[in-house]
Enzyme design. Structure first.
Site, PDB file in Angstrom:
ATOM      1  N   SER A 104      30.969  46.214  38.588  1.00 13.08           N
ATOM      2  CA  SER A 104      31.959  46.548  39.615  1.00 13.08           C
ATOM      3  C   SER A 104      32.709  45.380  40.226  1.00 13.08           C
ATOM      4  O   SER A 104      33.617  45.587  41.024  1.00 13.08           O
ATOM      5  CB  SER A 104      31.287  47.358  40.725  1.00 13.08           C
ATOM      6  OG  SER A 104      30.856  48.593  40.237  1.00 13.08           O
ATOM      7  N   LYS A 128      35.862  44.130  50.084  1.00 14.35           N
ATOM      8  CA  LYS A 128      35.382  45.468  49.757  1.00 14.35           C
ATOM      9  C   LYS A 128      34.666  46.015  50.983  1.00 14.35           C
ATOM     10  O   LYS A 128      33.884  45.301  51.618  1.00 14.35           O
ATOM     11  CB  LYS A 128      34.433  45.361  48.564  1.00 14.35           C
ATOM     12  CG  LYS A 128      33.857  46.649  48.047  1.00 14.35           C
ATOM     13  CD  LYS A 128      32.975  46.345  46.834  1.00 14.35           C
ATOM     14  CE  LYS A 128      32.435  47.588  46.178  1.00 14.35           C
ATOM     15  NZ  LYS A 128      31.632  47.268  44.971  1.00 14.35           N
ATOM     16  N   SER A 158      33.478  49.482  41.130  1.00  8.48           N
ATOM     17  CA  SER A 158      33.647  50.143  42.417  1.00  8.48           C
ATOM     18  C   SER A 158      34.483  49.300  43.383  1.00  8.48           C
ATOM     19  O   SER A 158      34.848  49.756  44.453  1.00  8.48           O
ATOM     20  CB  SER A 158      32.271  50.424  43.034  1.00  8.48           C
ATOM     21  OG  SER A 158      31.568  49.215  43.276  1.00  8.48           O
TER      22      SER A 158
END
Length: 524
Positions: free
Chosen positions: A211, A109, A187
């Site tokens: 997330s 990420k 996310s």
């Protein structure tokens, strides 16, 4: 003559045995189903090289990231991936692997700092922000021989994309490989979509609320939201000192357990991890993985986290079926458990990230050094302009200290109350874990939100949670996951249970939009 015939017969028999023995020992490596263990076996045999493995993943990115279904998950691809792979092949041949993750391509990420690639947090003004140092978990991965393969898209940490269907102001919309019309989840959606499409072997996500687990569920993956304090967050953009967690995501329990071995443990730059020494097993988490691990396990069905209503029926049915499979595999199922509170109402009033955000952000920006693109929250608001989230501006105006903020302190107290209530429930019934749906609705269409969806219980309590696939909704082909929740530092137990469930029958399937490519299967 008879001796000759006997000798010939014997020779033919021995040859047949040799052929049969050779056939029985033959193996097939398939990228589609390979775990890190399978990769290491193929590397040990000489049938596979790290360079070849990396080439397979590069071919998949070429075929499916900007082409075909246009998954659009990659923000920055490691430019030296093949060169790094060749060097790791040479090292492996000369001195052996550094760890199970030697040569394994990892996707991150894009809020984990990497000294050799920018870290944007999905925010356009940070697109070219170049950290000075690796995040602690990234350094640990590199030290273990893993290849930091790609930085992937995410829900914009600081900004608001003009198109509600986009994840970030840097890359825009990332599509879900199972159904491109559905969101990959926030996310850590880029990590989820990239792993589902097989753009890397394993990855890291983060969560303040859900997330790690939301994209894990939405992309039919395995994911760990670890015990608060198990995995350090230094060099990671985060919104909350209290709730923020980093966690492995992958296509199998084995891979998630193997990565946890590498990234967990005390870090002097993240003092929340001071509680972890002495609390983790000395042996690898992978040693706890047993096919019959459900036999005799005591599992409680946490009914407080089952939602009702027509929209939840199909998802709940998939989780109920998963629980029934656990029972059939020998688990003792203790049903109808409750802590006697209206959790869905209470959980919405326990998050602390709004209060902690600006202090967390300032800490991150200071780590970037004097030449940083952004140095503090005030600069973030100024340079972000109309892109900047209202919550950041409002928080900067309203909160100047946490020391005597009654709302913040009350929320912290509520978190501890809920944590203890769950532990007491597990103690009362001598449970190894609690189970429930992570959420009982499929991924939403891009740009929409269900008002009733996920269960953030793990994030506000800091208790560890492991997600494994439970099935797919019929209409949307939307993945649904079952969540195992445990006591603090019970990851080994959760891996054991999740692995045993995973082995019962195949649940996870490869997305039809990103099928295997030629050359991804090797017989040896």
């Amino acid at each position: 003559m008879n001796l000759t015939r006997l000798s010939l017969t014997t020779a033919i028999g021995l040859l047949s045995l040799c052929i049969a023995g050779t056939t029985s020992l033959a193996k097939t490596f398939s990228l589609e189903t390979a775990t890190i263990e399978d990769i290491n076996e193929a590397l040990d045999s000489g049938a596979l090289t790290i360079e070849k493995l990396v080439s397979m993943y590069l071919a998949r990115i070429d075929a499916y990231n900007k082409s075909g279904p246009e998954i659009n998950a990659i923000i920055t691809l490691q430019p030296n991936a093949l060169e790094i792979a060749r060097a790791l092949d040479k090292e492996r041949a000369e001195s052996g692997p550094r760890s199970k993750l030697h040569g394994i391509p990892v996707v991150l990420k894009d809020l984990f700092d990497t000294y050799d690639m920018p870290t944007s947090a999905g925010f356009l003004p940070l697109k070219d922000s170049q950290p000075l140092y690796d995040a602690t978990v990234v350094k640990r991965l590199r030290d273990a021989g893993a290849i930091i393969f790609a930085k992937v898209n995410m829900s914009d940490w600081f900004g608001r994309p003009k198109d509600r269907k986009d994840q970030s102001t840097v890359l825009g919309r990332t599509n879900n490989p199972y159904n491109p019309e559905l969101t990959p989840g926030g996310s850590s959606g880029g990590t989820g979509a990239a792993l589902a499409a097989m753009f890397g072997q394993i990855g890291l996500g983060t969560e303040t609320g859900v997330s790690i687990r939301n994209p894990t569920s939405n992309n039919s993956l395995v994911g760990l939201a670890p015990t608060r304090g198990l995995i350090p967050r230094t060099g990671q953009v985060m919104t909350s000192f209290t709730q923020e967690r980093c966690g492995p995501m992958g296509r199998s329990v084995y891979d998630v357990a193997a990565m946890t071995d590498v990234v967990q443990g005390f870090d002097a730059e993240d003092l929340l991890t001071i509680i972890s020494p002495g609390m983790t097993p000395e042996a690898s988490y992978t040693t706890f993985l047993e096919k019959d691990g459900l036999r005799g396990a005591r599992i409680g069905v946490f009914r407080d986290l089952f939602r009702e209503g027509e929209m939840h029926e199909e998802g709940v049915a998939l989780v109920e079926a998963a629980i029934e499979k656990m029972h059939d595999a020998g688990a003792v199922i203790v049903d109808d458990l409750s802590i006697g509170m209206d959790l869905f109402t209470l959980l919405s009033e326990t998050r602390t990230n709004y209060y902690e955000a600006q202090f967390s952000y300032d800490l991150y920006f200071r780590r970037l050094g004097p030449d940083a693109v952004i140095h503090n929250v005030d600069e973030l608001i100024e340079k972000g302009g109309d892109l900047t989230k209202d919550s950041i501006i409002k928080g900067r105006e309203e909160i100047d200290s946490l020391m005597h903020n009654k709302e913040f302190l009350a929320r912290r107290d509520s978190q501890e109350t809920l944590k203890q209530a769950a532990i007491d429930l597990m103690d009362k019934y001598r449970l190894d874990a609690l189970v429930y749906p992570f959420k009982s609705v499929p991924p939403e269409p891009h740009g929409t939100r269900h008002s009733e969806k996920d269960n953030p219980f793990s994030s506000v309590t800091g208790l560890p949670a492991l997600l494994v696939p439970a099935g797919y909704t019929e209409k949307e082909n939307g993945p649904i996951s079952v969540e195992f929740l445990g006591r603090p530092f019970s990851e080994a137990t959760l891996f054991k249970l999740g692995y045993a469930y995973e082995q019962l029958e195949p649940v996870r399937k490869t997305p039809e939009t990103t099928p295997p490519l030629k050359g991804e299967t090797i017989k040896y």
